[in-house]
Design a protein around this motif. Structure first.
Motif, PDB file in Angstrom:
ATOM      1  N   HIS A 102      48.545  37.540  47.575  1.00  0.00           N
ATOM      2  CA  HIS A 102      49.810  37.670  46.848  1.00  0.00           C
ATOM      3  C   HIS A 102      49.672  38.341  45.489  1.00  0.00           C
ATOM      4  O   HIS A 102      50.644  38.774  44.914  1.00  0.00           O
ATOM      5  N   THR A 103      48.454  38.413  44.935  1.00  0.00           N
ATOM      6  CA  THR A 103      48.354  38.983  43.594  1.00  0.00           C
ATOM      7  C   THR A 103      47.308  40.087  43.461  1.00  0.00           C
ATOM      8  O   THR A 103      46.152  39.828  43.171  1.00  0.00           O
ATOM      9  N   PRO A 104      47.745  41.340  43.693  1.00  0.00           N
ATOM     10  CA  PRO A 104      46.886  42.443  43.288  1.00  0.00           C
ATOM     11  C   PRO A 104      47.122  42.646  41.792  1.00  0.00           C
ATOM     12  O   PRO A 104      48.267  42.771  41.351  1.00  0.00           O
ATOM     13  N   TYR A 105      46.028  42.609  41.014  1.00  0.00           N
ATOM     14  CA  TYR A 105      46.174  42.746  39.562  1.00  0.00           C
ATOM     15  C   TYR A 105      45.454  44.017  39.156  1.00  0.00           C
ATOM     16  O   TYR A 105      44.241  44.125  39.291  1.00  0.00           O
ATOM     17  N   SER A 106      46.209  45.004  38.687  1.00  0.00           N
ATOM     18  CA  SER A 106      45.609  46.314  38.412  1.00  0.00           C
ATOM     19  C   SER A 106      45.514  46.575  36.925  1.00  0.00           C
ATOM     20  O   SER A 106      46.396  46.217  36.147  1.00  0.00           O
ATOM     21  N   GLY A 107      44.433  47.204  36.537  1.00  0.00           N
ATOM     22  CA  GLY A 107      44.256  47.601  35.141  1.00  0.00           C
ATOM     23  C   GLY A 107      43.351  48.798  35.079  1.00  0.00           C
ATOM     24  O   GLY A 107      43.079  49.431  36.091  1.00  0.00           O
ATOM     25  N   ALA A 108      42.892  49.106  33.884  1.00  0.00           N
ATOM     26  CA  ALA A 108      41.898  50.152  33.610  1.00  0.00           C
ATOM     27  C   ALA A 108      42.464  51.559  33.485  1.00  0.00           C
ATOM     28  O   ALA A 108      41.942  52.373  32.747  1.00  0.00           O
ATOM     29  N   ALA A 109      43.517  51.861  34.223  1.00  0.00           N
ATOM     30  CA  ALA A 109      44.084  53.203  34.131  1.00  0.00           C
ATOM     31  C   ALA A 109      45.540  53.157  34.575  1.00  0.00           C
ATOM     32  O   ALA A 109      45.986  52.181  35.180  1.00  0.00           O
ATOM     33  N   ARG A 137      40.808  34.566  53.296  1.00  0.00           N
ATOM     34  CA  ARG A 137      42.210  34.345  52.906  1.00  0.00           C
ATOM     35  C   ARG A 137      42.358  34.512  51.392  1.00  0.00           C
ATOM     36  O   ARG A 137      42.831  33.608  50.669  1.00  0.00           O
ATOM     37  N   ILE A 138      41.918  35.678  50.913  1.00  0.00           N
ATOM     38  CA  ILE A 138      41.938  35.967  49.476  1.00  0.00           C
ATOM     39  C   ILE A 138      43.375  36.017  48.956  1.00  0.00           C
ATOM     40  O   ILE A 138      44.258  36.593  49.601  1.00  0.00           O
ATOM     41  N   THR A 139      43.596  35.410  47.779  1.00  0.00           N
ATOM     42  CA  THR A 139      44.951  35.416  47.202  1.00  0.00           C
ATOM     43  C   THR A 139      45.062  36.354  46.004  1.00  0.00           C
ATOM     44  O   THR A 139      46.132  36.852  45.691  1.00  0.00           O
ATOM     45  N   PHE A 140      43.932  36.556  45.299  1.00  0.00           N
ATOM     46  CA  PHE A 140      43.955  37.349  44.064  1.00  0.00           C
ATOM     47  C   PHE A 140      42.830  38.370  44.099  1.00  0.00           C
ATOM     48  O   PHE A 140      41.720  38.063  44.533  1.00  0.00           O
ATOM     49  N   CYS A 141      43.118  39.578  43.631  1.00  0.00           N
ATOM     50  CA  CYS A 141      42.031  40.551  43.526  1.00  0.00           C
ATOM     51  C   CYS A 141      42.296  41.474  42.340  1.00  0.00           C
ATOM     52  O   CYS A 141      43.406  42.010  42.194  1.00  0.00           O
ATOM     53  N   LEU A 142      41.284  41.591  41.498  1.00  0.00           N
ATOM     54  CA  LEU A 142      41.363  42.560  40.405  1.00  0.00           C
ATOM     55  C   LEU A 142      41.105  43.923  41.015  1.00  0.00           C
ATOM     56  O   LEU A 142      40.063  44.136  41.655  1.00  0.00           O
ATOM     57  N   ILE A 143      42.059  44.836  40.855  1.00  0.00           N
ATOM     58  CA  ILE A 143      41.906  46.161  41.440  1.00  0.00           C
ATOM     59  C   ILE A 143      42.135  47.219  40.358  1.00  0.00           C
ATOM     60  O   ILE A 143      42.387  46.881  39.208  1.00  0.00           O
ATOM     61  N   ALA A 144      42.028  48.481  40.733  1.00  0.00           N
ATOM     62  CA  ALA A 144      42.294  49.576  39.818  1.00  0.00           C
ATOM     63  C   ALA A 144      43.030  50.625  40.639  1.00  0.00           C
ATOM     64  O   ALA A 144      43.068  50.532  41.869  1.00  0.00           O
ATOM     65  N   PHE A 186      45.777  29.827  38.201  1.00  0.00           N
ATOM     66  CA  PHE A 186      45.249  29.687  39.564  1.00  0.00           C
ATOM     67  C   PHE A 186      45.446  28.263  40.036  1.00  0.00           C
ATOM     68  O   PHE A 186      45.235  27.316  39.273  1.00  0.00           O
ATOM     69  N   ASP A 187      45.807  28.110  41.294  1.00  0.00           N
ATOM     70  CA  ASP A 187      45.832  26.788  41.892  1.00  0.00           C
ATOM     71  C   ASP A 187      44.425  26.542  42.454  1.00  0.00           C
ATOM     72  O   ASP A 187      43.999  27.234  43.380  1.00  0.00           O
ATOM     73  N   PRO A 188      43.689  25.565  41.879  1.00  0.00           N
ATOM     74  CA  PRO A 188      42.296  25.388  42.280  1.00  0.00           C
ATOM     75  C   PRO A 188      42.138  25.024  43.759  1.00  0.00           C
ATOM     76  O   PRO A 188      41.111  25.286  44.358  1.00  0.00           O
ATOM     77  N   LYS A 189      43.172  24.446  44.347  1.00  0.00           N
ATOM     78  CA  LYS A 189      43.030  24.015  45.740  1.00  0.00           C
ATOM     79  C   LYS A 189      43.180  25.163  46.731  1.00  0.00           C
ATOM     80  O   LYS A 189      42.515  25.205  47.756  1.00  0.00           O
ATOM     81  N   SER A 190      44.062  26.081  46.432  1.00  0.00           N
ATOM     82  CA  SER A 190      44.376  27.063  47.471  1.00  0.00           C
ATOM     83  C   SER A 190      43.985  28.498  47.119  1.00  0.00           C
ATOM     84  O   SER A 190      44.078  29.371  47.971  1.00  0.00           O
ATOM     85  N   GLU A 191      43.541  28.739  45.885  1.00  0.00           N
ATOM     86  CA  GLU A 191      43.368  30.154  45.536  1.00  0.00           C
ATOM     87  C   GLU A 191      41.932  30.635  45.536  1.00  0.00           C
ATOM     88  O   GLU A 191      41.002  29.902  45.180  1.00  0.00           O
ATOM     89  N   LYS A 192      41.804  31.900  45.951  1.00  0.00           N
ATOM     90  CA  LYS A 192      40.495  32.537  45.984  1.00  0.00           C
ATOM     91  C   LYS A 192      40.610  33.947  45.443  1.00  0.00           C
ATOM     92  O   LYS A 192      41.522  34.688  45.825  1.00  0.00           O
ATOM     93  N   SER A 193      39.630  34.295  44.613  1.00  0.00           N
ATOM     94  CA  SER A 193      39.623  35.646  44.054  1.00  0.00           C
ATOM     95  C   SER A 193      38.487  36.433  44.694  1.00  0.00           C
ATOM     96  O   SER A 193      37.417  35.886  44.951  1.00  0.00           O
ATOM     97  N   LEU A 194      38.716  37.720  44.945  1.00  0.00           N
ATOM     98  CA  LEU A 194      37.637  38.567  45.468  1.00  0.00           C
ATOM     99  C   LEU A 194      37.171  39.499  44.345  1.00  0.00           C
ATOM    100  O   LEU A 194      37.972  40.231  43.771  1.00  0.00           O
ATOM    101  N   SER A 195      35.864  39.439  44.040  1.00  0.00           N
ATOM    102  CA  SER A 195      35.317  40.322  43.013  1.00  0.00           C
ATOM    103  C   SER A 195      34.635  41.495  43.682  1.00  0.00           C
ATOM    104  O   SER A 195      33.512  41.379  44.161  1.00  0.00           O
ATOM    105  N   VAL A 196      35.345  42.624  43.705  1.00  0.00           N
ATOM    106  CA  VAL A 196      34.762  43.831  44.281  1.00  0.00           C
ATOM    107  C   VAL A 196      34.515  44.871  43.190  1.00  0.00           C
ATOM    108  O   VAL A 196      33.563  45.635  43.255  1.00  0.00           O
TER     109      VAL A 196
END
Ligand code: ATP
Ligand code: MG
Length: 522
Positions: free
Chosen positions: A284-291, A255-262, A203-213
């Motif tokens: 820019h980064t949908p990160y999918s897991g779990a199934a 302006r979310i850049t990363f999100c853990l999704i399924a 993660f770039d600490p200056k520009s990145e944001k993660s959304l925890s849903v």
């Protein structure tokens, strides 16, 4: 080398230089916390918990919907040398009481909408000493009391990172009863340092944001959705639950850049009409897991959001959780990528235990510093899952291709065997999900005389389509032995676990209960 720190030490050493940066934001109230504040508050909470009687080797439960204070809870509990068990906010009071009892929990942290159930659970399980409500609630000990200057300072608890359990999550219970999993400080530090590698989830600490849903009371939501970005100085915005409009508003506004999704969220992003109304250009980064994630559906999402690809991860509660992730520079549709740094993986023949080569499906085995100490209070299960030389048998079927990129086929227990052929339900689900009229789908094998089992699809429709049309849609894309010979059944909803996983065994049980009679008559 993996740093020999406790989880909280690792976190705060990493973020000490980001003091004034925003660590966490509660989307609904817009309350935000800087890294400096987080550090100070965690120290206060840890001291206050000590004053309340929390000691090394005790257990504390976290049960609620996402709020920023989950970060305080993780750090303050584990820095006292105690372990934290996490419980999905959808658990009933009885289920919660069961987990509290199994883990011998002393305190529970919860959020307002779960307080009633926590209180009921405390009437069933009498050993609970405190119910601490996160947010501004009255009637119980409010969290703000704990963030105030402590009455006494704790004695430094000696934490042995390889020995002390930091987190005690339970597996999702998709294939049986959920099992308690002991993850040490070392396991989690190893996982976080592997994820932060420049090829995986930096993660770039200056520009990145993660959304925890996704729920942060699930191991993936906690480690990948929250601790990983935080440990690198990036901000985490929390949402207590998913609803289409709030989710999209949060993505756009922050302006979310990363999100853990399924996969269900991939489906939402690929198909839901509301998505087109929002500006998701920062994402820019949908990160999918779990199934398992279908290829067609993924391509639809990538095209719609104009992404360069989707990232995928694979793992289990037993491995903190990620063991494989698609590397930044080498994404392939459908692949779960390569083993994380310090992690080994191999494919093992299901019957004779030999190691298989490229393109040969077998059971995925993994070994690495993030693999659990063992199941909690269940030596038998530990013995059958961990080998003497440290391999974790995942129970999943997969293979790797000629470039050593890994793929998951399905769970070993759920593969459909038809006339000696193997059909992965996840593969057929992936194809069906790419059909515009299909909202949700589960495929199971149903008994079909001497031929073995045949695939049957349970479909939640989004618009009109017939079973014949769907069967023909699948038939045009698969080898003949994979056709939906068990038919298509339309349902209004599919059984899913609290963490959103498909409970195919529930459908199988229902089928055996009632539908099997009707089939054998036809
Ligand atoms: P239980 O072990 O109690 O039956 P569970 O295995 O669903 O439940 P988790 O530890 O939450 O509990 O999930 C791990 C499992 O999720 C893996 O073993 C695998 O079957 C599945 N999984 C995780 N990531 C992926 C992925 N990217 N693709 C396909 N399957 C995945
Ligand atoms: Mg499992």
């Amino acid at each position: 080398p993996i740093p020999d720190y406790s989880l909280t030490d690792y976190l705060f050493r990493n973020i000490s230089k980001f003091g004034k940066g925003i660590a966490l934001v509660d989307y609904l109230t817009n309350r935000s916390i800087t890294f400096d504040q987080l550090y100070e508050e965690v120290d206060n909470v840890a001291n206050n918990l000590y004053a309340l009687g929390l000691r090394t080797d005790d257990c504390v439960c976290l049960y609620g919907t996402n709020v920023p204070e989950f970060a305080h809870v993780v750090c303050s509990v584990t820095s006292n040398g105690a372990s934290l068990t996490i419980a999905n906010s959808q658990l009933t009071a009885v289920e919660l009481a069961h987990q509290l009892k199994a883990t011998n929990s002393k305190f529970i942290f919860t959020t307002s909408e779960c307080t009633e159930r926590a209180r009921t659970a405390a009437q069933i399980y009498h050993k609970l000493q405190e119910i601490i409500v996160l947010g501004n609630q009255t009637g119980f000990r409010p969290f703000s009391n704990l963030t105030e200057r402590p009455r006494i300072r704790r004695q430094e608890s000696h934490i042995d990172p390889k020995k002390h359990t930091a987190l005690l999550p339970f597996s999702s219970g998709t294939t049986g009863l959920p099992k308690g999993v002991e993850l040490t400080h070392y396991n989690l530090v190893a996982e976080l340092s592997a994820l932060s590698h420049r090829l995986f989830l930096p993660f770039d600490p200056k520009s990145e944001k993660s959304l925890s849903v996704l729920p942060m009371v699930h191991i993936a939501g906690l480690v990948i959705g929250m601790l990983n970005p935080l440990s690198q100085g990036a901000s985490v915005v929390t949402l207590p639950r998913f609803d289409p409009q709030t989710f999209l508003e949060a993505m756009e506004k922050h302006r979310i850049t990363f999100c853990l999704i399924a996969p269900p969220l991939v489906s939402f992003l690929a198909k839901h009409p509301l998505v087109a109304k929002y500006d998701l250009s920062s994402f820019h980064t949908p990160y999918s897991g779990a199934a398992a994630l279908g290829k067609e559906l993924t391509m639809q999402m990538v095209e719609r959001l104009k992404l360069t690809g989707i990232r995928q991860g694979y793992g289990m509660t037993e491995s903190s959780p990620a063991t494989h992730t698609t590397p930044l520079n080498g994404y392939k549709y459908g692949s779960i990528g390569i083993p994380l740094p310090n992690t080994e993986s191999k494919i093992v023949h299901i019957e004779n235990g030999t190691t298989l080569g490229p393109n040969e499906p077998g059971e995925i085995w993994v070994r690495g510093p993030q693999v659990m100490k063992g199941y909690f209070d269940n030596a038998e299960a530990t013995r059958t899952t961990l080998t003497d030389d440290g391999w974790l048998k995942t129970g999943d079927i997969g293979y790797y291709d000629n470039d050593s990129d890994y793929y998951v086929v399905d769970r070993l227990k759920e593969i459909i065997k038809y006339k000696g052929y193997q059909v992965a339900p996840a593969y057929l689900e992936g194809i069906l999900l790419s059909h515009p009229s299909v909202g949700d789908v589960a495929v199971i094998g149903i008994p079909h005389g001497a031929a073995g089992d045949v695939p049957r699809a349970y479909v939640v429709r989004k618009s009109h389509v017939s079973g014949e049309e769907l069967s023909a849609y699948v038939e045009s894309q698969v080898a003949p032995y994979k056709r939906l010979r068990g038919g298509v059944v339309f349902v209004s909803e599919l059984p899913r676990s609290a963490s959103g996983k498909l409970l195919r065994n529930r459908l199988r049980e229902e089928f055996l209960d009632k539908d099997s009679r009707e089939i054998s008559q036809s």
